[in-house]
Design a protein around this motif. Structure first.
Motif, PDB file in Angstrom:
ATOM      1  N   ALA A 114      -1.321   2.508 -22.792  1.00 28.88           N
ATOM      2  CA  ALA A 114      -1.941   3.123 -21.621  1.00 28.88           C
ATOM      3  C   ALA A 114      -1.738   4.629 -21.566  1.00 28.88           C
ATOM      4  O   ALA A 114      -2.235   5.293 -20.695  1.00 28.88           O
ATOM      5  CB  ALA A 114      -1.388   2.479 -20.359  1.00 28.88           C
TER       6      ALA A 114
ATOM      7  N   ASN B 140      -7.305  -2.477 -24.040  1.00 26.41           N
ATOM      8  CA  ASN B 140      -6.831  -1.111 -23.845  1.00 26.41           C
ATOM      9  C   ASN B 140      -7.816  -0.059 -24.334  1.00 26.41           C
ATOM     10  O   ASN B 140      -7.451   1.089 -24.526  1.00 26.41           O
ATOM     11  CB  ASN B 140      -5.495  -0.925 -24.554  1.00 26.41           C
ATOM     12  CG  ASN B 140      -4.363  -1.562 -23.768  1.00 26.41           C
ATOM     13  OD1 ASN B 140      -4.424  -1.606 -22.539  1.00 26.41           O
ATOM     14  ND2 ASN B 140      -3.367  -2.054 -24.458  1.00 26.41           N
TER      15      ASN B 140
ATOM     16  N   ILE C 210      -8.676   1.235 -18.561  1.00 25.86           N
ATOM     17  CA  ILE C 210      -7.750   2.312 -18.915  1.00 25.86           C
ATOM     18  C   ILE C 210      -8.362   3.670 -18.589  1.00 25.86           C
ATOM     19  O   ILE C 210      -7.686   4.579 -18.129  1.00 25.86           O
ATOM     20  CB  ILE C 210      -7.385   2.248 -20.411  1.00 25.86           C
ATOM     21  CG1 ILE C 210      -6.713   0.923 -20.726  1.00 25.86           C
ATOM     22  CG2 ILE C 210      -6.464   3.398 -20.784  1.00 25.86           C
ATOM     23  CD1 ILE C 210      -5.284   0.818 -20.320  1.00 25.86           C
TER      24      ILE C 210
ATOM     25  N   SER D 184      -2.096  -0.381 -13.582  1.00 21.51           N
ATOM     26  CA  SER D 184      -1.501  -0.632 -14.895  1.00 21.51           C
ATOM     27  C   SER D 184      -0.673  -1.907 -14.867  1.00 21.51           C
ATOM     28  O   SER D 184      -0.700  -2.699 -15.799  1.00 21.51           O
ATOM     29  CB  SER D 184      -0.596   0.515 -15.313  1.00 21.51           C
ATOM     30  OG  SER D 184      -1.273   1.719 -15.230  1.00 21.51           O
TER      31      SER D 184
END
Lengths: 437, 310
Positions: free
Chosen positions: A20, B245, B266, B288
């Motif tokens: 991330a 992701n 993302i 997240s």
């Protein structure tokens, strides 16, 4: 099998939380066309040693413009040798604001930084910038030396926080050869002329009249068209979007019409597609920021010129951004360092011709009206416009931001201008109100 | 004196050795543990902590309890609810479209190369080469190829007599473009993993299958696939996580557009947390965490299904 499971468990957790974190260069920064280096470079331009005062100067000029600012800094360092020395740190704009946030929170802000005009209010709101009214008066920087619009835009809640370095407006680029092929020698000044000339060029050559982008910078063009129709972007306090108005609908409709009604632009022009067509000589007109000048000058066989953006409505007005000097608040304020910083700002303002060569419009009249600047034809033509800056509020980005996707969808014909702007205004209002809480 | 000394010393030596024995494994893993704690464990728990706060990096953190989670999970009036689920939809589309191809294509390439045809080393290098490029390079190459009005792909399509295809501006074409560039970029890695797995399958199993009269297809389903189970589970889980992701491809090629079509999770988390004048770190952290938990569940289900003994 058991060790395999353990390995899996580790890999899973690793992959999930690591992935991330990456940040790629975004298209959001209009001020820098050539920034593709990822590293931060620190340097002390000029051939100078230690000095009494060393000032840290942060900026995001990673493209060719970095060399121009380095030349100015080198001159400054040599002039004030032994007294003041500027150490510059250059990083891509995307990293700049991230890193800036980090050091500011840690109380280790640089002495001087360059920020985009529309970012200043957001930092001033949290008392992270030094008010410059008195400091600039002390050093003799006065309003009448600067283009009034950009000078006034550096004020937030009655206090000045930014000193403008330059202005980078939207401008019209045109292909001189294609215009000549259709019998024109002058660029268009209104929407109707743009349309008429585009049709004539399409008649006479194989090229398109203009290429209207679907994605960025389409909403910069919309902003320009909106201003030209006498519309407003957002309210002064930044909380209420004002673009969902009859002026807004017409402003956007005229952009869409170039594609589907008048067919002087191809549809579905994807990211940078309009730049490719103009570079190839396959479109006669091109609307983009002034920062494209350097790139187009390097393009072989492209005979181009710049001009003010044709008025889409009945007023002359264009979108413009600006790089501004700011002095981040320090934990221990030192008047000597502040004064030294102001000397640097003044020096750069007075010597911004070098900066104009990087493809920018200088913000001071002394440079704007100099013969040397007039000789920079492209920059000069682009400077002859009426710049309209967004209101100085921390919530501008929240309220205006949703026009991006909305204009995209209107340019694709997936939403009518009314539907698109209504959605954007609804989202923008919710965004801004949430941010103001 | 002597006797008592011996008595006293004996347990001490033993406990010292015990202590040393217990410490040894920690010494071996300590370098990794150090980095694991700094770069994984600490950020993970800090992220969890941030997700219960309202924070914009400048002001003090403000405890808001579950409000960030409420705004994305059950507060349907919130603008972030719509944005989050639109981003979730975009991510899911990408995962569903990309994962099967990212497994099947490298598997067949690996099978082909494993048969050692003429020039197999060259082809192995060729298929692996794109994985070495940075994502920016890959996306730029594909943007140029797929340019609606000036790209090579549409040039040939026009040559065949068809209309221009809006590869990077309209659904469903944007999805096809994003999936194709991702496949081109990443098949190499999975191919190498499969090749390694294929090398592990003993030849005598194929010989035995041949003697039993199995044809090529039967050999594939009864020898190759079971033999590849380990790598297959690994590749499937890692590819699914990687696809969830995804960020750079839609960010660079379509800017999340048209509209919000390709604004994946993302990318949206990045926008919320780091861009604009008012970053919302708490909300981004909450998203997240939700994404991380979803991935954990999906991976566990995949793992259970794939390793179930028949």
């Amino acid at each position: 099998m058991k060790s395999y499971k353990l390995l899996m468990a580790f890999m899973l957790s690793a992959a999930m939380f690591v992935a991330a974190g990456c940040s790629e260069p975004t298209q959001e920064d209009p001020g820098n066309a050539g920034g593709d280096g990822d590293d931060t470079t620190t340097e002390t331009p000029g051939d100078v040693g230690e000095a009494e005062i060393t000032l840290e100067f942060w900026n995001g000029f990673t493209g060719p413009d970095g060399e121009d600012i380095a030349k100015i800094i080198a001159d400054f360092n040599e002039k004030y040798e032994g007294e003041i020395v500027i150490r510059s740190q250059t990083m891509p704009w995307a990293n700049f604001y991230d890193q800036y946030r980090t050091v500011v929170t840690a109380g280790e802000a640089p002495d001087i930084a360059i920020m985009h005009l529309d970012q200043i209010a957001g930092y001033a709101r949290y008392d992270l910038l030094t008010p410059l009214d008195e400091l600039s008066a002390d050093i003799g920087l006065v309003a009448k030396d600067f283009i009034p619009e950009v000078w006034n835009a550096g004020v937030y809640e009655g206090q000045r926080f930014g000193i403008p370095l330059d202005v980078h407006p939207l401008t019209l680029f045109y292909n001189v050869d294609l215009l000549e092929a259709a019998g024109y020698s002058e660029p268009p000044t209104t929407y109707d002329e743009l349309l008429e000339m585009s049709l004539a060029i399409q008649e006479a050559t194989d090229a398109w009249g203009i290429a209207m982008p679907v994605f960025w910078p389409s909403n910069m063009i919309f902003y320009t068209s909106l201003m030209s129709h006498g519309g407003e972007s957002v309210s002064e306090d930044g909380l209420t979007p004002l673009y969902n108005s009859p002026e807004g609908h017409e402003a956007l409709q005229k952009m869409v019409d170039l594609v589907y009604k008048h067919e002087v632009s191809p549809s579905d022009v994807q990211a940078d597609g309009e730049v490719t067509l103009f570079r190839q000589g396959n479109s006669a007109f091109h609307l983009n920021g002034i920062w494209m000048i350097a790139g187009f000058e390097q393009q072989d066989g492209l005979n181009f010129a710049t001009a003010p953006v044709p008025a889409f409505g009945d007023q002359e007005a264009v979108w413009a951004g600006s790089h501004n000097f700011v002095l981040p608040k320090q934990q221990d304020e030192d008047p000597d360092r502040l004064e030294a910083a102001m000397k640097f700002i003044q020096f750069v303002s007075e010597n911004s011709l070098q900066w104009a060569k990087a493809g920018q419009v200088p913000a001071t009249y002394t440079v704007l009206e100099s013969e040397e600047f007039k000789a920079l034809e492209h920059q000069y033509n682009a400077s002859q416009q009426n710049f309209v800056f967004p209101p100085s509020t921390p919530f501008y980005g929240d309220a205006w931001g949703p026009t991006g996707p909305a204009v995209d969808e209107a340019m694709l014909g997936q939403l009518t201008p009314e539907e698109a702007l209504e959605r954007a205004a609804r989202e923008g209002e919710a965004n801004a109100r949430e941010a103001a809480e | 004196m002597n006797v008592s000394n011996v008595k006293n010393n004996a347990p001490r030596t033993k406990s010292r050795r015990n202590w040393k024995e217990k410490l040894t494994p920690f010494l071996f893993i300590s370098p990794h543990l150090f980095f694991f704690i700094i770069f994984l464990a600490y950020p993970t728990f800090y992220g969890l902590y941030i997700s219960f706060h309202s924070w914009n990096f400048f002001t003090d953190m403000n405890f808001v309890g579950l409000q960030n989670y409420a705004n994305i999970l059950w507060n349907t009036d919130s603008i972030f609810f719509d944005y989050f689920w639109a981003a979730f939809r975009a991510t899911l589309i990408f995962v569903v479209l990309s994962v099967p191809f990212l497994i099947i294509i490298p598997l067949f390439i690996a099978l082909g190369i494993n048969a050692r045809p003429f020039g197999h080393n060259f082809f192995r290098a060729l298929f692996y080469a794109p994985s070495l490029l940075s994502v920016v390079t890959v996306v730029l190459i594909w943007i140029w190829l797929l340019d609606t009005n000036a790209g090579l792909v549409n040039y040939y399509i026009g040559w065949l007599g068809f209309d221009n295809i809006p590869w990077l501006t309209r659904a469903p074409w944007v999805w096809i473009s994003l999936v194709v560039m991702t496949i081109w970029w990443t098949i190499g890695t999975n191919m190498i993993l499969f090749l390694a797995g294929l090398g592990e399958i003993p030849d005598h199993l194929y010989e035995a299958a041949k003697i039993d009269g199995a044809n090529r297809i039967q050999q594939f389903f009864n020898v190759t696939l079971p033999g590849l189970k380990g790598p297959l589970v690994f590749v499937m889980i890692m590819t699914t996580i990687a696809s969830f992701n995804v960020m750079a491809q839609p960010q660079l090629a379509t800017n999340g557009g048209p509209g919000y079509e390709t604004r994946v999770l993302i990318l949206y988390i990045y926008e919320v947390g780091f861009t604009g004048g008012n970053p919302r770190a708490g909300l981004a952290a909450a998203m997240s965490v939700v994404l991380g938990l979803m991935l954990l569940c999906i991976s566990l289900v995949q793992f259970k299904l794939m390793t179930k003994e028949k």
